[in-house]
Design a protein around this motif. Structure first.
Motif, PDB file in Angstrom:
ATOM      1  N   THR A  23      -1.592   0.707 163.077  1.00 24.84           N
ATOM      2  CA  THR A  23      -1.457   2.170 163.142  1.00 24.84           C
ATOM      3  C   THR A  23      -1.782   2.795 161.791  1.00 24.84           C
ATOM      4  OG1 THR A  23       0.904   1.862 162.728  1.00 24.84           O
ATOM      5  CG2 THR A  23       0.247   2.312 165.007  1.00 24.84           C
ATOM      6  N   ALA A  24      -1.406   2.089 160.708  1.00 29.78           N
ATOM      7  CA  ALA A  24      -1.653   2.639 159.368  1.00 29.78           C
ATOM      8  C   ALA A  24      -3.151   2.688 159.066  1.00 29.78           C
ATOM      9  CB  ALA A  24      -0.921   1.801 158.322  1.00 29.78           C
ATOM     10  N   ASN A  75       1.900   5.182 167.257  1.00 23.69           N
ATOM     11  CA  ASN A  75       2.108   3.856 167.857  1.00 23.69           C
ATOM     12  C   ASN A  75       1.508   3.762 169.257  1.00 23.69           C
ATOM     13  OD1 ASN A  75       3.522   3.496 165.540  1.00 23.69           O
ATOM     14  ND2 ASN A  75       5.529   3.194 166.494  1.00 23.69           N
ATOM     15  N   GLY A  76       1.731   4.782 170.073  1.00 27.07           N
ATOM     16  CA  GLY A  76       1.309   4.748 171.464  1.00 27.07           C
ATOM     17  C   GLY A  76      -0.200   4.618 171.624  1.00 27.07           C
ATOM     18  N   ALA A  77      -0.961   5.123 170.664  1.00 28.88           N
ATOM     19  CA  ALA A  77      -2.425   5.117 170.779  1.00 28.88           C
ATOM     20  C   ALA A  77      -2.983   3.699 170.779  1.00 28.88           C
ATOM     21  CB  ALA A  77      -3.041   5.927 169.636  1.00 28.88           C
ATOM     22  N   GLN A 100       5.385   1.364 173.433  1.00 26.45           N
ATOM     23  CA  GLN A 100       5.529   2.444 174.436  1.00 26.45           C
ATOM     24  C   GLN A 100       6.719   3.339 174.105  1.00 26.45           C
ATOM     25  OE1 GLN A 100       5.832  -0.232 177.715  1.00 26.45           O
ATOM     26  NE2 GLN A 100       3.710   0.049 178.385  1.00 26.45           N
ATOM     27  N   LYS A 101       7.830   2.690 173.751  1.00 31.49           N
ATOM     28  CA  LYS A 101       9.058   3.457 173.491  1.00 31.49           C
ATOM     29  C   LYS A 101       8.927   4.351 172.271  1.00 31.49           C
ATOM     30  CE  LYS A 101      13.201   1.396 175.249  1.00 31.49           C
ATOM     31  NZ  LYS A 101      14.412   0.673 174.914  1.00 31.49           N
ATOM     32  N   THR A 102       8.116   3.918 171.311  1.00 26.62           N
ATOM     33  CA  THR A 102       7.960   4.708 170.088  1.00 26.62           C
ATOM     34  C   THR A 102       6.551   5.336 170.055  1.00 26.62           C
ATOM     35  OG1 THR A 102       7.165   2.792 168.815  1.00 26.62           O
ATOM     36  CG2 THR A 102       9.538   3.188 168.792  1.00 26.62           C
ATOM     37  N   ALA A 103       6.014   5.593 171.273  1.00 23.59           N
ATOM     38  CA  ALA A 103       4.620   6.044 171.388  1.00 23.59           C
ATOM     39  C   ALA A 103       4.328   7.266 170.512  1.00 23.59           C
ATOM     40  CB  ALA A 103       4.310   6.353 172.846  1.00 23.59           C
TER      41      ALA A 103
END
Ligand code: KPL
Length: 297
Positions: free
Chosen positions: A190-191, A197-199, A238-241
């Motif tokens: 992600t960084a 996150n979800g992407a 998913q939870k932290t999308a």
């Protein structure tokens, strides 16, 4: 009960906002200006479009003598050494809970072996918006396990607060390794890709990258069940999308990241086993090349 929280980053503020509803919380920060803000205005929690404010005490950590029986240490891995160097500050503390990502910091905790020492992992999505405001972007849980001694004063937290559940585990190493895998895959990708996150799950190429990184990581870590570990990575994603990972935020703000404690640790495990980890090494170097040197909280 009175509870101390060392570190005013996203996790420190999230804990303060939830535990401060029922307990007397003091936040110990690196910068005096943040302590002033928190003491004057309280910690603000943004969740589901609403903001609630919880009053807390706050003071700079430097020179402090903590007198709470239970203290959470939430600073980043690389700041832990400087916190532990102030060992006298913890003289009166009975129970310490360490909430760092990654591995490699555990040797430092031996200096507190005369206390109850717990380690824990946070699976909540949290973003620090300013010095006193945190957004709770993904409901998860806090899992705690004892490292030395007993659960001590942490027992009083029981199941946690509404919206902030606490789970208890028997095997401290297992929970840290499980979380390491999650951070090893989600955080650096992600960084580098500059996405939430979800992407990572939204397109086949990103999902492919996740899987390739995961496959190398899992080869060198003592996982009980690789399928479940992968499912956990996907579930937390998913939870932290809607969350920007802590490493995304660190790079975006020119700060140092926890890459050494996460993929650096994985590389060391690979070297010890004679395993080539080309994807891990590539991702590790890409993050190292971009990271700044400032610290947070
Ligand atoms: O722990 C995290 C982090 O950002 O450090 C996750 C679970 C990936 C949430 O963003």
């Amino acid at each position: 009960m009175n509870i101390g929280i060392v570190g005013g980053g996203a996790v420190g503020l999230l804990l303060a906002a939830y535990l401060g509803r029922r307990h007397g919380v003091t936040v110990y920060t690196r910068r005096p200006s943040q302590a002033r803000q928190l003491a004057e205005h309280g910690v603000a929690l943004k969740k589901d479009g609403e903001t609630s404010v919880v009053a807390v005490r706050a003071q700079p950590f430097a020179g402090a003598e903590l007198d709470e029986p239970l203290v959470f240490v939430t600073v980043k891995q690389y700041d832990l050494a400087s916190v532990c160097a102030q060992i006298d500050a913890f003289r009166r503390v009975r129970t310490l809970v360490f909430l760092q990502n990654g591995m490699g910091h555990l040797e430092q905790l031996t200096m507190f072996a005369d206390k109850n020492v717990l380690v824990g992992v946070v699976e909540h999505g949290a973003m620090k918006l300013d010095d006193r405001t945190v957004a709770h972007t993904g409901a998860g849980k806090l899992t705690l396990a004892s490292r030395y001694g007993s659960l001590g004063d942490a027992r009083e937290l029981r199941e946690g607060e509404r919206g902030f559940p606490i789970e208890w585990a028997d095997d401290w190493e297992r929970i840290l390794v499980d979380k390491l895998v999650v951070n090893a895959v989600i955080n650096p990708l992600t960084a580098l890709l500059q996405v939430k996150n979800g992407a990572l799950l939204e397109t086949a190429p990103y999902r492919d990258m996740m899987r390739q990184l995961f496959d190398e990581v899992r080869n060198v870590l003592p996982l009980e069940d690789a399928n479940r570990a992968w499912e956990r990575v996907v579930r937390i994603c998913q939870k932290t999308a809607d969350n920007y990972s802590s490493m995304y935020m660190d790079l975006a703000n020119g700060r140092r990241t926890e890459i050494d404690a996460i993929l650096g640790y994985v590389l060391k495990q690979g070297e010890a086993r004679g395993a080539m980890l080309p994807v891990v090494r590539f991702v590790f170097c890409a993050v190292k090349g971009k990271e700044g040197r400032e610290t947070d909280g």
